[in-house]
Structure formats: structure tokens, C-alpha cells
Design a protein around this motif. Structure first.
Motif, PDB file in Angstrom:
ATOM      1  N   ASN A 187      36.653  24.666  45.228  1.00  0.00           N
ATOM      2  CA  ASN A 187      37.427  24.721  44.974  1.00  0.00           C
ATOM      3  C   ASN A 187      38.508  25.654  45.638  1.00  0.00           C
ATOM      4  O   ASN A 187      39.322  25.575  47.029  1.00  0.00           O
ATOM      5  CB  ASN A 187      38.190  25.422  43.716  1.00  0.00           C
ATOM      6  CG  ASN A 187      37.788  24.395  42.496  1.00  0.00           C
ATOM      7  OD1 ASN A 187      38.342  23.552  42.533  1.00  0.00           O
ATOM      8  ND2 ASN A 187      37.586  24.679  41.238  1.00  0.00           N
ATOM      9  N   CYS A 188      37.239  27.051  46.569  1.00  0.00           N
ATOM     10  CA  CYS A 188      38.317  27.302  47.233  1.00  0.00           C
ATOM     11  C   CYS A 188      37.301  28.372  48.283  1.00  0.00           C
ATOM     12  O   CYS A 188      35.427  28.545  47.904  1.00  0.00           O
ATOM     13  CB  CYS A 188      38.820  28.873  46.540  1.00  0.00           C
ATOM     14  SG  CYS A 188      37.324  29.466  44.897  1.00  0.00           S
ATOM     15  N   VAL A 189      37.767  28.817  49.365  1.00  0.00           N
ATOM     16  CA  VAL A 189      36.307  29.223  50.282  1.00  0.00           C
ATOM     17  C   VAL A 189      36.923  30.697  51.290  1.00  0.00           C
ATOM     18  O   VAL A 189      37.832  30.017  51.252  1.00  0.00           O
ATOM     19  CB  VAL A 189      35.342  28.282  51.250  1.00  0.00           C
ATOM     20  CG1 VAL A 189      34.967  27.985  50.578  1.00  0.00           C
ATOM     21  CG2 VAL A 189      37.209  28.046  52.096  1.00  0.00           C
ATOM     22  N   ALA A 190      36.474  31.933  51.391  1.00  0.00           N
ATOM     23  CA  ALA A 190      36.326  32.777  52.358  1.00  0.00           C
ATOM     24  C   ALA A 190      35.897  33.154  52.779  1.00  0.00           C
ATOM     25  O   ALA A 190      34.291  33.012  52.363  1.00  0.00           O
ATOM     26  CB  ALA A 190      37.334  34.022  51.447  1.00  0.00           C
ATOM     27  N   ALA A 191      35.567  33.938  54.194  1.00  0.00           N
ATOM     28  CA  ALA A 191      35.271  34.638  55.182  1.00  0.00           C
ATOM     29  C   ALA A 191      35.189  35.891  55.172  1.00  0.00           C
ATOM     30  O   ALA A 191      36.060  36.400  54.941  1.00  0.00           O
ATOM     31  CB  ALA A 191      35.123  33.782  56.472  1.00  0.00           C
ATOM     32  N   GLY A 201      34.141  29.633  45.992  1.00  0.00           N
ATOM     33  CA  GLY A 201      34.004  29.236  44.103  1.00  0.00           C
ATOM     34  C   GLY A 201      34.200  27.984  44.240  1.00  0.00           C
ATOM     35  O   GLY A 201      34.798  27.044  44.681  1.00  0.00           O
ATOM     36  N   SER A 202      33.719  27.946  42.000  1.00  0.00           N
ATOM     37  CA  SER A 202      33.094  26.364  42.122  1.00  0.00           C
ATOM     38  C   SER A 202      33.867  25.595  40.727  1.00  0.00           C
ATOM     39  O   SER A 202      33.989  27.131  40.099  1.00  0.00           O
ATOM     40  CB  SER A 202      32.076  26.020  42.040  1.00  0.00           C
ATOM     41  OG  SER A 202      31.552  24.473  41.419  1.00  0.00           O
ATOM     42  N   GLU A 203      34.522  24.770  40.464  1.00  0.00           N
ATOM     43  CA  GLU A 203      34.104  24.249  39.155  1.00  0.00           C
ATOM     44  C   GLU A 203      33.135  24.685  38.505  1.00  0.00           C
ATOM     45  O   GLU A 203      33.369  24.976  37.135  1.00  0.00           O
ATOM     46  CB  GLU A 203      34.549  22.546  38.842  1.00  0.00           C
ATOM     47  CG  GLU A 203      35.910  22.261  39.672  1.00  0.00           C
ATOM     48  CD  GLU A 203      37.269  22.612  38.896  1.00  0.00           C
ATOM     49  OE1 GLU A 203      37.155  21.802  37.790  1.00  0.00           O
ATOM     50  OE2 GLU A 203      38.110  23.371  39.101  1.00  0.00           O
ATOM     51  N   ASP A 204      31.488  24.667  39.253  1.00  0.00           N
ATOM     52  CA  ASP A 204      30.716  25.173  37.574  1.00  0.00           C
ATOM     53  C   ASP A 204      30.631  26.352  37.768  1.00  0.00           C
ATOM     54  O   ASP A 204      29.863  27.041  36.743  1.00  0.00           O
ATOM     55  CB  ASP A 204      29.148  24.597  38.843  1.00  0.00           C
ATOM     56  CG  ASP A 204      28.939  25.594  40.211  1.00  0.00           C
ATOM     57  OD1 ASP A 204      29.996  26.505  40.224  1.00  0.00           O
ATOM     58  OD2 ASP A 204      28.332  25.254  40.702  1.00  0.00           O
ATOM     59  N   LYS A 205      32.020  27.454  37.401  1.00  0.00           N
ATOM     60  CA  LYS A 205      32.029  29.144  37.399  1.00  0.00           C
ATOM     61  C   LYS A 205      31.369  29.446  37.754  1.00  0.00           C
ATOM     62  O   LYS A 205      31.453  30.877  37.456  1.00  0.00           O
ATOM     63  CB  LYS A 205      31.596  28.170  35.928  1.00  0.00           C
ATOM     64  CG  LYS A 205      32.681  27.099  34.805  1.00  0.00           C
ATOM     65  CD  LYS A 205      31.870  27.049  33.293  1.00  0.00           C
ATOM     66  CE  LYS A 205      32.830  26.612  32.737  1.00  0.00           C
ATOM     67  NZ  LYS A 205      31.744  26.461  31.227  1.00  0.00           N
ATOM     68  N   THR A 206      30.613  29.358  38.940  1.00  0.00           N
ATOM     69  CA  THR A 206      29.853  30.333  39.788  1.00  0.00           C
ATOM     70  C   THR A 206      30.576  30.714  40.730  1.00  0.00           C
ATOM     71  O   THR A 206      31.442  29.827  41.468  1.00  0.00           O
ATOM     72  CB  THR A 206      28.364  29.570  40.176  1.00  0.00           C
ATOM     73  OG1 THR A 206      28.870  29.059  41.000  1.00  0.00           O
ATOM     74  CG2 THR A 206      27.450  29.404  39.308  1.00  0.00           C
ATOM     75  N   LYS A 229      38.901  29.288  40.651  1.00  0.00           N
ATOM     76  CA  LYS A 229      40.306  29.065  41.264  1.00  0.00           C
ATOM     77  C   LYS A 229      40.212  29.661  42.936  1.00  0.00           C
ATOM     78  O   LYS A 229      40.893  29.214  43.738  1.00  0.00           O
ATOM     79  CB  LYS A 229      41.353  28.837  40.071  1.00  0.00           C
ATOM     80  CG  LYS A 229      40.927  27.996  39.026  1.00  0.00           C
ATOM     81  CD  LYS A 229      40.831  26.378  39.512  1.00  0.00           C
ATOM     82  CE  LYS A 229      41.846  25.978  39.922  1.00  0.00           C
ATOM     83  NZ  LYS A 229      42.204  24.147  39.668  1.00  0.00           N
ATOM     84  N   ALA A 230      39.886  30.924  43.154  1.00  0.00           N
ATOM     85  CA  ALA A 230      40.062  31.700  44.070  1.00  0.00           C
ATOM     86  C   ALA A 230      39.137  32.355  45.017  1.00  0.00           C
ATOM     87  O   ALA A 230      38.739  33.272  43.492  1.00  0.00           O
ATOM     88  CB  ALA A 230      41.272  31.775  43.880  1.00  0.00           C
ATOM     89  N   VAL A 231      38.777  32.854  46.131  1.00  0.00           N
ATOM     90  CA  VAL A 231      38.461  33.979  46.481  1.00  0.00           C
ATOM     91  C   VAL A 231      38.374  34.698  47.475  1.00  0.00           C
ATOM     92  O   VAL A 231      39.744  33.923  48.311  1.00  0.00           O
ATOM     93  CB  VAL A 231      37.833  33.833  46.390  1.00  0.00           C
ATOM     94  CG1 VAL A 231      36.010  33.021  45.689  1.00  0.00           C
ATOM     95  CG2 VAL A 231      36.583  32.695  47.421  1.00  0.00           C
ATOM     96  N   ALA A 232      38.952  36.093  47.499  1.00  0.00           N
ATOM     97  CA  ALA A 232      39.133  36.554  48.615  1.00  0.00           C
ATOM     98  C   ALA A 232      38.382  37.988  49.008  1.00  0.00           C
ATOM     99  O   ALA A 232      37.494  38.280  47.947  1.00  0.00           O
ATOM    100  CB  ALA A 232      41.332  36.973  48.535  1.00  0.00           C
ATOM    101  N   VAL A 233      38.094  38.157  50.043  1.00  0.00           N
ATOM    102  CA  VAL A 233      37.385  39.205  51.132  1.00  0.00           C
ATOM    103  C   VAL A 233      38.354  40.168  51.562  1.00  0.00           C
ATOM    104  O   VAL A 233      39.306  39.741  52.182  1.00  0.00           O
ATOM    105  CB  VAL A 233      35.866  38.639  52.088  1.00  0.00           C
ATOM    106  CG1 VAL A 233      35.555  39.703  52.963  1.00  0.00           C
ATOM    107  CG2 VAL A 233      35.753  37.453  51.384  1.00  0.00           C
ATOM    108  N   SER A 234      37.729  41.162  51.465  1.00  0.00           N
ATOM    109  CA  SER A 234      38.415  42.710  51.255  1.00  0.00           C
ATOM    110  C   SER A 234      38.210  42.786  53.064  1.00  0.00           C
ATOM    111  O   SER A 234      37.533  42.097  53.699  1.00  0.00           O
ATOM    112  CB  SER A 234      37.881  44.018  50.870  1.00  0.00           C
ATOM    113  OG  SER A 234      36.884  44.077  51.247  1.00  0.00           O
ATOM    114  N   GLN A 273      45.780  31.805  42.735  1.00  0.00           N
ATOM    115  CA  GLN A 273      45.268  32.389  43.961  1.00  0.00           C
ATOM    116  C   GLN A 273      45.117  33.938  43.396  1.00  0.00           C
ATOM    117  O   GLN A 273      45.850  34.114  43.550  1.00  0.00           O
ATOM    118  CB  GLN A 273      45.871  31.548  44.940  1.00  0.00           C
ATOM    119  CG  GLN A 273      45.422  31.739  46.153  1.00  0.00           C
ATOM    120  CD  GLN A 273      46.527  31.375  47.861  1.00  0.00           C
ATOM    121  OE1 GLN A 273      47.444  30.133  46.618  1.00  0.00           O
ATOM    122  NE2 GLN A 273      46.429  31.538  48.918  1.00  0.00           N
ATOM    123  N   VAL A 274      44.519  34.595  44.172  1.00  0.00           N
ATOM    124  CA  VAL A 274      44.020  35.940  44.796  1.00  0.00           C
ATOM    125  C   VAL A 274      44.052  36.430  46.700  1.00  0.00           C
ATOM    126  O   VAL A 274      43.569  34.972  46.963  1.00  0.00           O
ATOM    127  CB  VAL A 274      43.104  36.385  44.367  1.00  0.00           C
ATOM    128  CG1 VAL A 274      43.533  36.480  42.989  1.00  0.00           C
ATOM    129  CG2 VAL A 274      41.348  36.106  44.685  1.00  0.00           C
TER     130      VAL A 274
END
Length: 296
Positions: A187-191, A201-206, A229-234, A273-274
Motif C-alpha cells: 500500500n505504501c513506500v518510503a525512502a 507497508g502492506s495488506e499483509d499487516k507487516t 496503510k501508510a509509512v514515513a521516514v524521519s 496516511q502519515v
């Protein structure tokens, strides 16, 4: 607030479910996209709406802000990517080419290009100077849900319903790497800011951490009980936050062994989303967590 876990401010103004947010580089503004077909700009110091952009004919599914903060990119379920000029206070160009809803947008690190992801299974690269489509990236076999541009300016990363995370060359449009490990839709990716790691992040809850150079999975975080549903990196690359429909946001160290730093509960049915911002506050940094709930 990431230290106290308390809600600092609630911004009201949209008339439907909010789907997307982006934060300015200096942390002073938030940009939000909504099912009400508008994009709103919020002043975080004053806690109020500064401006609202209208023009989309469908629900706004994604927003992004340019590196220098002069442009906003937004995308909708009517297949369109719009570019908004903050100086002009209106849309400056539209990109039409996808054949299905556009789910995610990202600026290249130099701000000269836009990358869009769509449920038509493609990504497209658009040139902001010429106003034309440069490339279509083919390889995903299902809806593309997320895209992020690497800080190195050379690559983009995408996540898809085909359960993969893929790395693409921004210049040639060729697929560099396909990373497999999730057992359901990504669902989501961050670098990370150094460009060495990708978080998905995924529908598989991981949530998974990947080495961008080798393509290897470095770790899998299994704390969520619902879809991620959402990931973000500092901005300092030391931690990341994930949001789930289990009503929680989890802050995790991005340094092995990826220990949990904080867990925040939320009353909304879904944390959609975050994003993280860091603002100078002598003698230390005040870190705030931006959380976007959704009713969908």
C-alpha cells in the motif's frame, strides 16, 4: 506530539473523507487532498486554512509538494494529475495520460519531474518544463498504489497490488530491481534520506525494510494487527512511522534491530496516511507526527 502522544491540533474544513497529506520542508504548512475534490493549504502555526484549490472533477487521492515549496501536485480518480502554483494561486498545468485512477504522485529531488502511479498498472514520468509525458514505466501486473522518488535523483520506488516493491531508473524508465517478500498488496513506500533503505507497508499487516542497493529484505515488523496503510521516514533517517487500520501509529527505529519506540492509539477507523516533520526548536528538535484519519 511524538513525545507526549497527545493530539496538538485538529484542522477542520474539508467536507468529506481526507485521502492525502503532504508537509512543507520547513514544517510550517500542510497540504491535504479530499473526496470533496479540493486541495487545502493549512498554516500549522495559526491552525487555520490559508487557501483552497478547486478544479478536480474526481476525488483527490494524492498530493505532493515540490522540494522548494512553490508547486503542489495532486491526482484524482478521474485519471488526472494537476500542478498548482502557490505564487499564481491556481492550476498551472494538467497531465492526462493514465487510463485509470491516479493513486500517488511524487516530485523528483530536483523538482523538474513528476512521477505518478495508477491503477492502470503503470507509472508515468512527466516533465514540468516541457509539460509533456516523458516515459511510461511498465512491469507491475496489478494496480500501482504508491510511488516515492529517491533523494539521489536517479531512482523511483513503487508498491503495487502485485505484492512487489520495484525500483526504477528515472532517466531510462527501466526496472532496476523487483523486491518480493510481502504476501499481499503493497500500500505504501518510503525512502530513507540517504537513499540506502526503503520501507514498505502492506495488506499483509507487516512493514518491511529493504536494502536498496542489494534488494535484500533487512527486517520485517509485525506489530500491527490490521492492514498497513501508510509509512514515513524521519528526515534524519533514524526512525519511521507506520499507520494501520488497527487504529494505531507505531514509531520504529530504522537502525537494526528495528525496535519499537512508541505506539499511538487513534479513534478513527483507519489511519490512512502519515508524514513526519522536524522543526528547529533550540536547543533540540521538536518532532511532530502528522496523522491523517479516513472514514473510507
Amino acid at each position: 506530539n511524538m513525545h507526549s502522544g497527545k493530539l496538538e491540533r485538529c484542522l477542520n474544513g474539508h467536507t468529506d473523507s481526507v485521502n492525502a497529506i503532504a508537509v512543507s520542508a520547513d514544517g510550517s504548512r500542510i497540504f491535504s487532498g479530499c473526496f470533496d475534490k479540493t486541495i487545502k493549504i493549512w498554516n500549522l502555526q495559526l491552525g487555520r486554512e490559508e487557501r483552497s484549490f478547486s478544479g478536480h472533477t474526481g476525488a483527490v487521492l494524492a498530493v505532493a509538494v515540490s522540494p522548494i515549496g512553490d508547486l503542489i501536485a495532486s491526482a484524482d480518480n478521474d485519471k488526472t494529475v494537476c500542478i498548482w502554483s502557490l505564487e499564481l494561486g491556481r492550476s498551472s498545468m494538467n497531465f492526462i495520460g493514465h487510463t485509470a485512477a491516479v493513486s500517488s504522485v511524487a516530485f523528483s529531488s530536483d523538482g523538474s519531474r513528476i512521477v505518478s502511479a495508477s491503477s492502470d498498472k503503470t507509472l508515468k514520468i512527466w516533465n514540468l518544463v516541457s509539460g509533456k509525458e516523458e516515459l511510461t514505466l511498465l512491469g507491475h501486473t496489478d494496480w500501482v498504489n504508491a510511488v516515492v522518488a529517491c533523494p539521489d535523483g536517479r531512482r523511483v520506488i513503487s508498491g503495487s497490488d502485485d505484492d512487489t516493491v520495484r525500483v526504477w531508473d528515472l532517466q531510462s524508465g527501466k526496472e532496476e530491481r523487483c523486491m518480493r517478500g510481502h504476501t499481499d498488496s503493497v500500500n505504501c513506500v518510503a525512502a530513507s534520506p540517504d537513499g540506502f533503505r526503503v520501507v514498505s507497508g502492506s495488506e499483509d499487516k507487516t512493514v518491511k525494510v529493504w536494502n536498496l542497493e542489494s534488494g535484500d529484505e533487512e527486517g520485517s515488523i509485525c506489530i500491527h494487527t490490521g492492514r498497513v496503510k501508510a509509512v514515513a521516514v524521519s528526515s534524519d533517517g533514524t526512525r519511521f512511522v507506520s499507520g494501520s487500520n488497527d487504529k494505531t501509529c507505531v514509531v520504529t527505529s530504522l537502525i537494526f534491530p528495528f525496535s519499537y519506540l512508541a505506539i499511538f492509539g487513534y479513534s478513527s477507523p483507519v489511519v490512512h496516511q502519515v508524514t513526519l516533520s522536524e522543526e528547529s526548536s533550540a536547543p533540540s528538535l521538536l518532532r511532530r507526527l502528522r496523522v491523517l484519519p479516513s472514514v473510507t
